[in-house]
Design an enzyme around this catalytic site. Structure first.
Site, PDB file in Angstrom:
ATOM      1  N   PHE A 136       8.269  -8.224  -8.647  1.00 16.55           N
ATOM      2  CA  PHE A 136       8.532  -6.949  -9.314  1.00 16.55           C
ATOM      3  C   PHE A 136       8.416  -5.839  -8.283  1.00 16.55           C
ATOM      4  CE2 PHE A 136       7.597  -3.050 -11.541  1.00 16.55           C
ATOM      5  CZ  PHE A 136       8.566  -3.051 -12.528  1.00 16.55           C
ATOM      6  N   ASP A 222       4.810  -5.362  -0.528  1.00 20.64           N
ATOM      7  CA  ASP A 222       4.676  -4.426  -1.644  1.00 20.64           C
ATOM      8  C   ASP A 222       3.233  -4.503  -2.135  1.00 20.64           C
ATOM      9  OD1 ASP A 222       4.552  -3.201  -4.124  1.00 20.64           O
ATOM     10  OD2 ASP A 222       6.521  -3.913  -4.776  1.00 20.64           O
ATOM     11  N   LYS A 251       0.268   3.134  -7.411  1.00 22.86           N
ATOM     12  CA  LYS A 251      -0.700   2.934  -8.506  1.00 22.86           C
ATOM     13  C   LYS A 251      -2.094   3.527  -8.266  1.00 22.86           C
ATOM     14  CE  LYS A 251       1.441  -0.573 -11.339  1.00 22.86           C
ATOM     15  NZ  LYS A 251       2.582  -1.292 -10.749  1.00 22.86           N
TER      16      LYS A 251
HETATM   17  C1  LIG Z   1       4.089  -1.146 -10.676  1.00 19.80           C
HETATM   18  C2  LIG Z   1       4.758  -1.741  -9.527  1.00 19.80           C
HETATM   19  C3  LIG Z   1       5.884  -1.134  -8.943  1.00 19.80           C
HETATM   20  C4  LIG Z   1       6.547   0.079  -9.533  1.00 19.80           C
HETATM   21  O1  LIG Z   1       5.703   1.200  -9.493  1.00 19.80           O
HETATM   22  P1  LIG Z   1       6.082   2.522 -10.339  1.00 19.80           P
HETATM   23  O2  LIG Z   1       5.017   3.502  -9.950  1.00 19.80           O
HETATM   24  O3  LIG Z   1       6.052   2.153 -11.782  1.00 19.80           O
HETATM   25  O4  LIG Z   1       7.433   2.945  -9.904  1.00 19.80           O
HETATM   26  C5  LIG Z   1       6.419  -1.714  -7.811  1.00 19.80           C
HETATM   27  N1  LIG Z   1       5.891  -2.821  -7.267  1.00 19.80           N
HETATM   28  C6  LIG Z   1       4.797  -3.420  -7.794  1.00 19.80           C
HETATM   29  C7  LIG Z   1       4.237  -4.631  -7.132  1.00 19.80           C
HETATM   30  C8  LIG Z   1       4.206  -2.912  -8.945  1.00 19.80           C
HETATM   31  O5  LIG Z   1       3.149  -3.532  -9.479  1.00 19.80           O
END
Ligand SMILES: *Cc1c(COP(=O)(O)O)cnc(C)c1O
Length: 389
Positions: A136, A222, A251
């Site tokens: 994701f 990520d 986050k």
């Molecule tokens: C939540 C998340 C995103 C997206 O972050 P947003 O602030 O909602 O755009 C991208 N990568 C990972 C691994 C995530 O957990």
């Protein structure tokens, strides 16, 4: 009395299946609804409230910066922005940082940088980014394309070219794709959060790093969810002897204010040049002041405590007869419950006064990293009650 739920349901875009609660205020790791009922928070928003609610250092930093200077634009220098970039680099060994406002934006910047790096160093042409199935990376058109889950790939086509997908923990599949295509980067999460809290295999990540070196491909991680102390180290990759070229995070970084960051190592520190990227709100002084408070509060001692509390949670969960497949790293924990859907556990927990998250068919816990032992124990008691309900 005005009914917030009715108003929201009528006027907000119907993108969220919200739970029927309106929270009013919070303190520590405890939220209170409009009726004054209390809930222990094992979700931190979604991994955002890393210092919990009302942490004095965070509140002070935000208040002070809001009064002093909330925004200047990136046409000028800003003290909290510069200091946050410096402190992040000093703590992690990266050379430069680009600030944005969310995880998706941090990944957009990562993708643009990887493409430009490939363009600059390998010449023009198609230079794909390899990502993992079940990953994701966000909701924008590019990051949803990077996301290796077909459920996210309906409705919004056409999608941009330049992404290739391989199954996680399959080094032969990665080797094959890197051999067959001239690629810019390999991008992955150390623990696939939205994918169900699936930690990648340590040997796989090490081997992937070697393959990236061999094929002159950027290693990109990520850390939007795993970063900022969540897994017991500032970044999760530190626990696996990895040295990525680009890392994205968001986050928990702002402790409740929107901020994203993309960090560049030696190879990519000079890739983005004047005019190649930007963000109106990126590096906003209040968000950066908040993140500085998070960075300072989550010292290495505080992270020792994160690992200790994580152990308490996993030990408690593993002792429950119906709990299966406890997974994750640090205070990013997933599990399933025999005979119960994750949404049922979440609903039962809410009744007990506990907030948990789900990720696919699994329950996901992301408690505030500063949660007190008392709130942790109360939360675990409520979780046990919800699981056996
Ligand atoms: C939540 C998340 C995103 C997206 O972050 P947003 O602030 O909602 O755009 C991208 N990568 C990972 C691994 C995530 O957990």
């Amino acid at each position: 009395m005005i009914d917030i739920q009715t108003i929201d349901n009528e006027f907000c875009a119907a993108t969220y299946g919200r739970t029927s609660v309106v929270f009013d205020h919070a303190s520590g790791a405890t939220l209170f609804d409009a009726e004054g009922r209390s809930y222990i928070d094992f979700g931190s928003g979604i991994g955002v409230m890393s210092l919990g609610y009302g942490h004095p250092a965070w509140v002070e930093a935000v208040k002070t910066q809001a009064e002093k200077l909330p925004h200047t634009s990136n046409l000028y220098y800003s003290r909290p922005t510069a200091l946050l970039a410096q402190k992040l680099c000093e703590r992690t060994g990266f050379k430069r940082v680009f600030f944005s406002n969310s995880g998706a934006e941090a990944n957009e910047c990562l993708i643009k940088t990887a493409r430009k790096w490939a363009n600059d160093t390998k010449g023009e042409g198609v230079h794909p980014i390899v990502t993992l199935r079940n990953s994701f990376h966000g909701r924008t058109i590019a990051t949803v394309t990077a996301t290796g889950q077909d459920v996210f790939h309906t409705h919004f086509g056409p999608f941009p070219d330049g992404f290739l997908y391989v199954p996680a923990n399959d080094i032969a599949a990665l080797e094959k794709v890197l051999k067959e295509h001239s690629c810019a980067a390999f991008l992955f999460e150390v623990v696939q959060g939205e994918g169900g809290v699936c930690a990648l295999n340590a040997q796989y990540m090490k081997a992937a790093q070697e393959l990236c070196k061999k094929h002159n491909v950027l290693l990109c991680i990520d850390e939007v969810q795993t970063g900022n102390g969540r897994t017991g180290t500032w970044f999760a990759f530190e626990q696996f002897g990895l040295s990525p070229d680009i890392v994205s995070t968001a986050k928990g970084l702002g402790g409740g204010l929107p901020i994203g960051a993309t960090l560049f190592g030696e190879q990519t520190a000079q890739t983005l040049t004047a005019g190649t990227h930007g963000s109106t709100f990126g590096g906003n002084p209040i968000a950066c002041a908040a993140a500085l408070a998070v960075l300072e509060t989550l010292s290495s001692d505080a992270l020792d405590d994160v690992r200790r509390k994580a152990q308490v949670i996993t030990t408690t969960l593993s002792a429950l007869p119906t709990v299966r497949d406890v997974s994750g790293l640090g205070m990013m924990i997933g599990f399933s419950v025999e005979g119960k859907k994750s949404a049922e556990v979440r609903a039962a927990a809410l009744k007990e006064g506990l907030l948990v998250l789900t990720a696919k068919d699994r329950v996901r816990l992301l408690p505030p990293l500063t949660i007190s032992d008392e709130e942790l124990q109360t939360g675990l008691q409520r979780l046990c009650a919800a699981i056996s309900a």
